[in-house]
Design a protein around this motif. Structure first.
Motif, PDB file in Angstrom:
ATOM      1  N   VAL A 177     -32.089  36.787 -10.577  1.00 10.80           N
ATOM      2  CA  VAL A 177     -31.497  37.021 -11.902  1.00 10.80           C
ATOM      3  C   VAL A 177     -30.028  36.599 -11.932  1.00 10.80           C
ATOM      4  CG1 VAL A 177     -30.920  38.768 -13.637  1.00 10.80           C
ATOM      5  CG2 VAL A 177     -33.102  38.893 -12.408  1.00 10.80           C
ATOM      6  N   ALA A 254     -23.841  28.278 -13.687  1.00 11.56           N
ATOM      7  CA  ALA A 254     -25.243  28.478 -14.078  1.00 11.56           C
ATOM      8  C   ALA A 254     -26.098  27.553 -13.229  1.00 11.56           C
ATOM      9  CB  ALA A 254     -25.437  28.157 -15.554  1.00 11.56           C
ATOM     10  N   GLY A 257     -32.834  27.344 -14.151  1.00 10.76           N
ATOM     11  CA  GLY A 257     -33.584  28.563 -14.443  1.00 10.76           C
ATOM     12  C   GLY A 257     -32.694  29.700 -14.903  1.00 10.76           C
ATOM     13  N   ASP A 258     -31.490  29.363 -15.383  1.00  9.95           N
ATOM     14  CA  ASP A 258     -30.583  30.371 -15.955  1.00  9.95           C
ATOM     15  C   ASP A 258     -30.199  31.491 -15.003  1.00  9.95           C
ATOM     16  OD1 ASP A 258     -30.254  29.281 -18.566  1.00  9.95           O
ATOM     17  OD2 ASP A 258     -32.282  29.922 -19.066  1.00  9.95           O
ATOM     18  N   TYR A 260     -27.210  32.956 -13.056  1.00 11.05           N
ATOM     19  CA  TYR A 260     -25.755  32.828 -13.087  1.00 11.05           C
ATOM     20  C   TYR A 260     -25.149  33.339 -11.789  1.00 11.05           C
ATOM     21  CZ  TYR A 260     -26.779  32.697 -18.098  1.00 11.05           C
ATOM     22  OH  TYR A 260     -27.297  32.394 -19.334  1.00 11.05           O
TER      23      TYR A 260
ATOM     24  N   MET B 233     -21.596  33.626 -20.187  1.00  8.80           N
ATOM     25  CA  MET B 233     -22.869  32.906 -20.352  1.00  8.80           C
ATOM     26  C   MET B 233     -23.941  33.979 -20.489  1.00  8.80           C
ATOM     27  SD  MET B 233     -22.863  29.964 -17.392  1.00  8.80           S
ATOM     28  CE  MET B 233     -21.424  28.942 -17.052  1.00  8.80           C
ATOM     29  N   HIS B 235     -28.402  34.524 -21.633  1.00  3.26           N
ATOM     30  CA  HIS B 235     -29.647  33.945 -22.130  1.00  3.26           C
ATOM     31  C   HIS B 235     -30.744  34.988 -22.133  1.00  3.26           C
ATOM     32  CE1 HIS B 235     -32.381  33.687 -18.637  1.00  3.26           C
ATOM     33  NE2 HIS B 235     -31.261  33.973 -18.019  1.00  3.26           N
ATOM     34  N   THR B 237     -35.111  35.053 -22.030  1.00  3.19           N
ATOM     35  CA  THR B 237     -36.341  34.289 -21.843  1.00  3.19           C
ATOM     36  C   THR B 237     -37.561  35.164 -22.103  1.00  3.19           C
ATOM     37  OG1 THR B 237     -35.231  33.022 -20.110  1.00  3.19           O
ATOM     38  CG2 THR B 237     -37.627  32.856 -20.204  1.00  3.19           C
ATOM     39  N   VAL B 248     -29.960  38.507 -19.688  1.00  7.74           N
ATOM     40  CA  VAL B 248     -29.031  38.436 -18.557  1.00  7.74           C
ATOM     41  C   VAL B 248     -27.706  37.901 -19.076  1.00  7.74           C
ATOM     42  CG1 VAL B 248     -28.604  37.522 -16.246  1.00  7.74           C
ATOM     43  CG2 VAL B 248     -30.952  37.783 -17.055  1.00  7.74           C
ATOM     44  N   ALA B 250     -23.525  36.946 -17.767  1.00  8.88           N
ATOM     45  CA  ALA B 250     -22.415  36.897 -16.811  1.00  8.88           C
ATOM     46  C   ALA B 250     -21.156  36.705 -17.633  1.00  8.88           C
ATOM     47  CB  ALA B 250     -22.597  35.733 -15.841  1.00  8.88           C
ATOM     48  N   THR B 264     -21.603  41.038 -14.321  1.00  3.93           N
ATOM     49  CA  THR B 264     -22.953  40.701 -14.731  1.00  3.93           C
ATOM     50  C   THR B 264     -23.619  41.949 -15.292  1.00  3.93           C
ATOM     51  OG1 THR B 264     -23.624  41.102 -12.454  1.00  3.93           O
ATOM     52  CG2 THR B 264     -23.375  38.797 -13.118  1.00  3.93           C
ATOM     53  N   SER B 266     -27.800  43.014 -16.734  1.00  6.27           N
ATOM     54  CA  SER B 266     -29.137  42.613 -17.155  1.00  6.27           C
ATOM     55  C   SER B 266     -30.022  43.836 -17.346  1.00  6.27           C
ATOM     56  CB  SER B 266     -29.785  41.673 -16.138  1.00  6.27           C
ATOM     57  OG  SER B 266     -31.109  41.377 -16.551  1.00  6.27           O
ATOM     58  N   ASN B 268     -33.216  43.268 -17.498  1.00  8.72           N
ATOM     59  CA  ASN B 268     -34.498  42.849 -16.918  1.00  8.72           C
ATOM     60  C   ASN B 268     -34.282  42.382 -15.489  1.00  8.72           C
ATOM     61  OD1 ASN B 268     -37.183  42.226 -16.569  1.00  8.72           O
ATOM     62  ND2 ASN B 268     -37.092  40.301 -17.725  1.00  8.72           N
ATOM     63  N   ALA B 269     -33.922  43.335 -14.632  1.00  8.02           N
ATOM     64  CA  ALA B 269     -33.610  43.037 -13.231  1.00  8.02           C
ATOM     65  C   ALA B 269     -33.878  44.296 -12.412  1.00  8.02           C
ATOM     66  CB  ALA B 269     -32.146  42.626 -13.095  1.00  8.02           C
TER      67      ALA B 269
END
Lengths: 361, 361
Positions: A177, A254, A257-258, A260, B233, B235, B237, B248, B250, B264, B266, B268-269
């Motif tokens: 991730v 980056a 697959g995104d 970071y 950044m 994104h 998915t 996610v 950063a 960072t 997320s 979904n991690a």
């Protein structure tokens, strides 16, 4: 993968899975170019302890220095000046060249090594600028029977990094991730007269070029993904850093697959390094990471296990890996094209800080 | 400061240095607004165990839920609907309001609390957007005899964070250089119907608003510096995140004095959190940091010491701190203006991801 499966995986890990040669093969005889403390205190002792390598020639800008180091080392048969090296003296005494000069001199020594038909292990970053690195690649590509060339990323043979890569491949942490990387140290105590502080010799800057590259390249290595965009902030305040932009730098790269990687690097800070990779199912932490001597921890399902990978000399592993590739006639992982990807990212990181914009690679 | 001086400093650390009230003062009687799992499983038990607080009113969008929770708790004297709360029912039964609804409802509840003359503890982030947060501040500022209002940053009373702040103040790590922060968790297992995934209720996004704010605000708290620029950044998915930009994220926030915090977040991690502050002379690492239960390590001169700060319930500390301020008639640290600084930074982080540019604050 649960923590028991991780443990089983760790037990089956072999960090010299790359080795094809056997004791008694070689030695690959090295000309060591650039006799600063890294070469004399780190690389030459590592070569002496290695399985497949030997130092037989030393090369310095100063003939006195070359002679002095030659006299101090039993295996060394010739001490050359840079000029004598370029002129092709003592070619019969070495098989390969280790280039450990200031960045902006790498190109000319790699060019001479290629011209002399000698395999070459070039320190990172491979040159001071992307343009000069491209010239290096082009020169090597155009050579008839080009000798083997590798960029010296010592984390590629560090067991903690190799083990982390295997665990990522095996899905131990699920889908990656994000990544945190830092390499920082304090060089102000070393005095002002350092090539790292001189853009003519170091290239774009002091901290990302020399230290940040570890987070960048090790992330590439462990994730097996390439960088696609970069953004950054950097600044210099201390007088020693007035000619370079990055006494301190923070940069985000980056990856495909995104994923970071948020990284920091400073040449004016306490000594610190880590690389942490968080996935959907767990976490890999290499801490300490980059100052020689790395330690890997794996967290899955709230349980953490120490990988207890072999404690090796990173330079010894790297030289033996290089020699093993050369003896077996196979291409090394970190060829010049591999190094060029980092140079593109490094240039983008500096450009991004300058423009305040995200730079696509 | 050498490691022995750090040890001496740690021994003298008192995490409730803020406390003015004494046992028997209070209780401050709370109306708990929004009866999700955080309020029922975390906040209400913390209030029950606290020194100066009591839950006497519960408020929910559902009258059944309000009645059910009221019936389950001995100290609760009234279960109200949102409407009944806004209408000023049961005012005699509570002194203060804890607002723990989806972000986009905070404004209306804080407005009603102010109108009713009740002190208010509002969860973070203080609202869904900067514009709504500004309205909250304006409404509070304009009120005659405005009651005390605080944003609920539970790290401000976490001993590990308070101790880290004291060590920074004392110069234990020299000048701060850079910061790494992460807060990540996996909420996909909780199902799709979550207000965090709905921009109408969450605001700008899912991960930075809810998790990234911990790295941002705790850095402000520990360094006592304010954010001046941001880049990022992000994104999404996974299908659950299709309406929000930051499955996610950063982001890097520059603080006063060119200290960069690379962070960072997320949703979904794997579960992970840390805050690491590197200075010119040492390093402070809070790991784990933000998921309730924090641990501080201090590294100076290559030696690391565990701070072994008191293990407390962060919500209990936070409620008692709020009550202590209220009983003593003093302003809390995290007033609404404090929260507004984060809202400006959060908006900038999302704008920066959108534009690819660094945003000055």
């Amino acid at each position: 993968m649960d923590i028991e499966a991780v443990r089983a995986h760790l037990e089956s890990f072999t960090h010299r899975d790359w080795q094809e040669s056997t004791d008694g093969d070689g030695p690959v005889r090295f000309a060591m170019v650039g006799l600063g403390w890294w070469t004399v205190d780190k690389a030459m002792p590592a070569v002496e302890n290695s399985t497949f390598c030997e130092t037989t020639v030393v090369v310095s800008g100063s003939s006195e220095k070359a002679q002095e180091v030659a006299d101090d080392h039993e295996t060394v048969e010739a001490g050359l000046t840079y000029e004598q090296f370029h002129d092709g003296e003592a070619l019969e005494h070495y098989d390969a060249v280790y280039v450990c000069t200031p960045n902006a001199l790498h190109l000319e020594f790699v060019e001479s090594a290629v011209e002399h038909g000698k395999a070459v292990l070039c320190e990172k970053p491979m040159e001071a600028t992307l343009e000069r690195a491209e010239r290096m690649v082009e020169r090597h590509r155009r050579a008839a029977d080009a000798p083997m060339a590798m960029v010296a990323y010592r984390m590629h043979t560090e067991p903690a990094a190799r083990c982390a890569r295997e665990l990522v491949r095996a899905g131990a942490i699920g889908e990656p991730v994000h990544v945190h990387g830092d390499m920082s140290q304090g060089i102000v105590g070393w005095g002002r007269d350092q090539w790292r502080l001189d853009p003519e010799r170091a290239g774009y800057g002091a901290s990302v070029m020399d230290l940040g590259i570890y987070s960048l390249n090790t992330t590439r290595f462990v994730l097996e993904r390439e960088p696609v965009a970069a953004q950054s902030m950097m600044h210099s305040t201390h007088e020693y850093f007035e000619d370079v932009p990055d006494e301190v730098a923070a940069f985000t790269v980056a990856f495909e697959g995104d994923v970071y990687a948020t990284c920091t690097a400073s040449q004016n800070a306490g000594m610190n390094s880590h690389l942490q990779i968080l996935g959907t199912d767990g976490c890999l932490t290499i801490d300490p990471a980059f100052h020689m001597g790395s330690s890997l921890q794996v967290t899955v399902d709230g349980s953490t296990v120490d990988a207890e990978t072999a404690s090796i000399d990173q330079m010894e592993e790297e030289f033996d890996y290089f020699a093993d590739c050369l003896l077996a006639g196979r291409a090394p992982y970190a060829d010049l094209e591999h190094g060029l990807v980092d140079m593109r990212a490094l240039e983008a990181i500096y450009d991004a800080a300058d423009s305040g914009e995200t730079i696509d690679l």
